[in-house]
Scaffold this motif. Structure first.
Motif, mmCIF file in Angstrom:
data_model
loop_
_atom_site.group_PDB
_atom_site.id
_atom_site.type_symbol
_atom_site.label_atom_id
_atom_site.label_comp_id
_atom_site.label_asym_id
_atom_site.label_seq_id
_atom_site.Cartn_x
_atom_site.Cartn_y
_atom_site.Cartn_z
ATOM 1 N N ARG A 29 -5.230 2.091 -0.284
ATOM 2 C CA ARG A 29 -5.747 0.745 -0.352
ATOM 3 C C ARG A 29 -6.365 0.518 -1.877
ATOM 4 N NH1 ARG A 29 -9.305 -0.876 4.204
ATOM 5 N NH2 ARG A 29 -8.955 -2.670 3.183
ATOM 6 N N THR A 48 1.136 3.780 3.094
ATOM 7 C CA THR A 48 1.248 2.949 4.003
ATOM 8 C C THR A 48 1.405 1.340 4.050
ATOM 9 O OG1 THR A 48 -1.261 2.358 4.193
ATOM 10 C CG2 THR A 48 -0.574 4.407 5.109
ATOM 11 N N ASP A 49 1.759 0.654 4.852
ATOM 12 C CA ASP A 49 1.849 -0.687 4.658
ATOM 13 C C ASP A 49 0.773 -1.260 4.059
ATOM 14 O OD1 ASP A 49 4.312 -0.419 5.942
ATOM 15 O OD2 ASP A 49 3.811 -1.541 7.684
ATOM 16 N N ALA A 50 -0.461 -0.822 4.565
ATOM 17 C CA ALA A 50 -1.705 -1.300 3.892
ATOM 18 C C ALA A 50 -1.840 -1.058 2.270
ATOM 19 C CB ALA A 50 -2.986 -0.877 4.449
ATOM 20 N N ASP A 51 -1.206 -0.087 1.978
ATOM 21 C CA ASP A 51 -1.248 0.452 0.514
ATOM 22 C C ASP A 51 -0.515 -0.452 -0.248
ATOM 23 O OD1 ASP A 51 -3.145 2.726 1.087
ATOM 24 O OD2 ASP A 51 -1.398 3.931 1.427
ATOM 25 N N ALA A 53 0.558 -3.393 0.516
ATOM 26 C CA ALA A 53 -0.252 -4.780 0.535
ATOM 27 C C ALA A 53 -1.276 -4.927 -0.528
ATOM 28 C CB ALA A 53 -0.679 -5.180 1.905
ATOM 29 N N SER A 186 -4.563 -7.372 9.539
ATOM 30 C CA SER A 186 -3.248 -7.382 8.785
ATOM 31 C C SER A 186 -3.072 -6.069 8.134
ATOM 32 C CB SER A 186 -3.735 -8.351 7.241
ATOM 33 O OG SER A 186 -4.117 -9.467 7.798
ATOM 34 N N ASP A 187 -1.765 -5.573 8.564
ATOM 35 C CA ASP A 187 -1.077 -4.225 8.057
ATOM 36 C C ASP A 187 -2.125 -3.185 8.647
ATOM 37 O OD1 ASP A 187 1.410 -5.255 7.184
ATOM 38 O OD2 ASP A 187 0.279 -5.895 5.264
ATOM 39 N N VAL A 189 -5.378 -3.336 8.883
ATOM 40 C CA VAL A 189 -6.632 -3.514 8.421
ATOM 41 C C VAL A 189 -7.403 -4.440 8.911
ATOM 42 C CG1 VAL A 189 -8.020 -3.609 6.462
ATOM 43 C CG2 VAL A 189 -6.041 -2.419 6.292
#
Length: 214
Positions: A29, A48-51, A53, A186-187, A189
């Motif tokens: 992130r 990841t999806d959070a990364d 985002a 969100s994702d 997090v």
């Protein structure tokens, strides 16, 4: 082969890139200091999806959504983003697509706290009132609310009950909740503090994401 590869978190340890492709190892992130100096017109994000985002948020803040082609290589667990847009699960195939494929426009979902949602947003055991556009999504209590981007904006799944679960789906451009304070996810997090009100909505500009050929 096109693009600078931003490998986030543990992705840098296992990622294989073709010869000649520039790879930058970043923390999970990554924020402004790590991402902004590396922004180019063609990016590949591995993680990841959070990364993803976190990087897309920097594109939004720098007003570069419309001029940046973004490829995504999911690494580190199941990716809702990959499932929604049918990206390859195999990292090698995902890397090949990210570097050589063409970008398509996909809706970008934002929240009213300044963040973005690329895969899966969750409200756990919400109590209050929620709307999807002008329709009442629920009033009272729900087991969970799951929000995902889709081709028109966002899709909302409301689950009620415990033993006998009932699901209802809404589609629209915005989802709004007001009620007992909770911490939205969100994702994967969690927002850092409980919120009495929360909104996810389609942004006015789309994300240029590399997609499989149709």
């Amino acid at each position: 082969m096109r693009g600078v590869v931003l490998a986030c978190g543990e992705a840098a340890e296992s990622l294989v890139v073709p010869e000649g492709v520039r790879l930058h190892a970043l923390p999970s992130r990554p924020g402004k200091a790590e991402v902004d100096p590396l922004l180019t017109a063609e990016l590949v994000v591995a993680g990841t999806d959070a990364d993803l985002a976190a990087v897309v948020l920097r594109l939004l803040r720098k007003d570069k959504l419309g001029t940046t082609r973004v490829g995504y290589v999911p690494v580190g667990g199941r990716s809702t983003v990959a499932a929604i847009w049918k990206l390859p699960a195999d990292p090698a195939a995902a890397m090949d697509l990210a570097l050589t494929g063409s970008a398509g426009s996909v809706p970008l979902v934002r929240d009213d706290a300044g963040g973005v949602l690329l895969g899966r947003g969750v409200l756990e055991q919400p109590r209050g009132v929620a709307y999807c556009d002008d329709s009442v999504a629920f009033r009272g209590e729900a087991s969970s609310v799951v929000v995902r981007p889709d081709t028109e904006g966002l899709v909302v799944t409301i689950t009620r009950g415990t033993l006998f679960r009932r699901k209802e789906t809404f589609r629209g451009r915005a989802f709004q909740f007001g009620g007992t304070p909770l911490s939205p996810l969100s994702d994967g997090v969690a927002y850092p503090r409980p919120m009495q009100r929360w909104t996810w909505y389609r942004h006015t500009h789309d994300l240029r994401l590399v997609l499989p050929s149709r």
